[in-house]
Design an enzyme around this catalytic site. Structure first.
Site, PDB file in Angstrom:
ATOM      1  N   LYS A  84       0.848  -1.191   0.000  1.00  0.00           N
ATOM      2  CA  LYS A  84       0.000   0.000   0.000  1.00  0.00           C
ATOM      3  C   LYS A  84       0.885   1.242   0.000  1.00  0.00           C
ATOM      4  O   LYS A  84       1.785   1.381   0.841  1.00  0.00           O
ATOM      5  CB  LYS A  84      -0.865  -0.026   1.262  1.00  0.00           C
TER       6      LYS A  84
HETATM    7  C1  E4P Z   1      -8.281   1.475   3.635  1.00  0.00           C
HETATM    8  O1  E4P Z   1      -7.687   0.532   3.208  1.00  0.00           O
HETATM    9  C2  E4P Z   1      -8.102   2.089   4.948  1.00  0.00           C
HETATM   10  O2  E4P Z   1      -7.344   1.217   5.748  1.00  0.00           O
HETATM   11  C3  E4P Z   1      -9.377   2.321   5.692  1.00  0.00           C
HETATM   12  O3  E4P Z   1     -10.496   1.913   4.957  1.00  0.00           O
HETATM   13  C4  E4P Z   1      -9.482   3.672   6.294  1.00  0.00           C
HETATM   14  O4  E4P Z   1     -10.696   3.790   6.973  1.00  0.00           O
HETATM   15  P1  E4P Z   1     -11.022   4.920   8.051  1.00  0.00           P
HETATM   16  O5  E4P Z   1     -11.378   6.170   7.322  1.00  0.00           O
HETATM   17  O6  E4P Z   1     -12.184   4.374   8.813  1.00  0.00           O
HETATM   18  O7  E4P Z   1      -9.798   5.077   8.901  1.00  0.00           O
END
Ligand code: E4P
Length: 219
Positions: A84
């Site tokens: 990522k």
């Molecule tokens: C995506 O891969 C992120 O890890 C995640 O969905 C972020 O979500 P949040 O906005 O609830 O922190």
């Protein structure tokens, strides 16, 4: 549509995998920190629980060189890891290079259609568009999903649009309606996908009627 679990907690992955509908797991530095264990050990344990799915694990470097170094290291840990990388100019440049090397990238922190376009052009495997954080500031997170899905279709990009930052089951329904490829969600939301009060009432009625009549399957 693929369903991913968004968590750094191994126990949540273990429980969700038992349902047989988990196609992958996404983590981020905050989720890993909350889970309270080492990064590599956590990622490797999750990878072993979803051997046929992908596990997204995030870099923390911000320059091209740092991102490349961390991404190559993380990708070497297991064959089902997708690295990522945040949507920044350095992140896009690193993604271009890594995809040439055969390392899959999940481009994260995407909030706009232009950012989604750049991620697709760089060859990202997944484009993580955050919806909940946009809704949180009184805007429409799903608009970017709609644009990103259309962009991928219009130009035949191979990237998959991943709906991230999901807060509730209706985000999953909207993702489905818009033809998003993947939805990643917290364990609590995945549990909520099962629930309907009429299912509980209906099941109870079937069981009561069956038992009252004294019926059996095995005679
Ligand atoms: C995506 O891969 C992120 O890890 C995640 O969905 C972020 O979500 P949040 O906005 O609830 O922190």
């Amino acid at each position: 549509m693929k369903l991913f679990l968004d968590t750094g907690k191994v126990e949540e992955v273990r429980r969700a995998v038992e349902w047989g509908i988990v196609d992958g797991v996404t983590t981020n530095p905050s989720l890993i920190a909350q889970a309270g264990r080492g990064f590599k050990e956590t990622v490797l344990e999750i990878c072993s629980l979803v051997p046929h799915g992908t596990v997204s694990a995030e870099v923390v470097g911000t320059s091209v060189d740092e991102i490349l170094r961390e991404a190559r290291e993380i990708a070497s840990w297991a064959p089902n890891i997708v690295v990522k990388i945040p949507m920044t100019p350095a992140g896009v440049a690193a993604t271009r290079q890594l995809t040439r090397e055969g390392i899959r990238v999940n481009m994260t922190l995407v909030f706009s259609p232009t950012q989604a376009l750049l991620a697709a052009k760089a060859g990202a495997t997944y484009i993580s568009v955050f919806v909940g954080r946009v809704d949180d500031v009184s805007s429409e997170g799903m608009r970017t999903i709609e644009d990103a899905v259309r962009m991928v279709q219009n130009y035949g990009f191979t990237s998959e649009v991943l709906v991230a930052s999901i807060r509730h089951p209706m985000h999953v329904v909207e993702a489905m309606r818009l033809g998003a490829h993947i939805a990643t969600m917290p364990f609590k939301v995945m549990e909520q996908l099962f629930q309907h009060p009429l299912t509980d009432i209906g099941l109870q009625r079937f069981l009561d009627d069956w038992h009252k009549a004294g019926l059996k399957i095995f005679e």
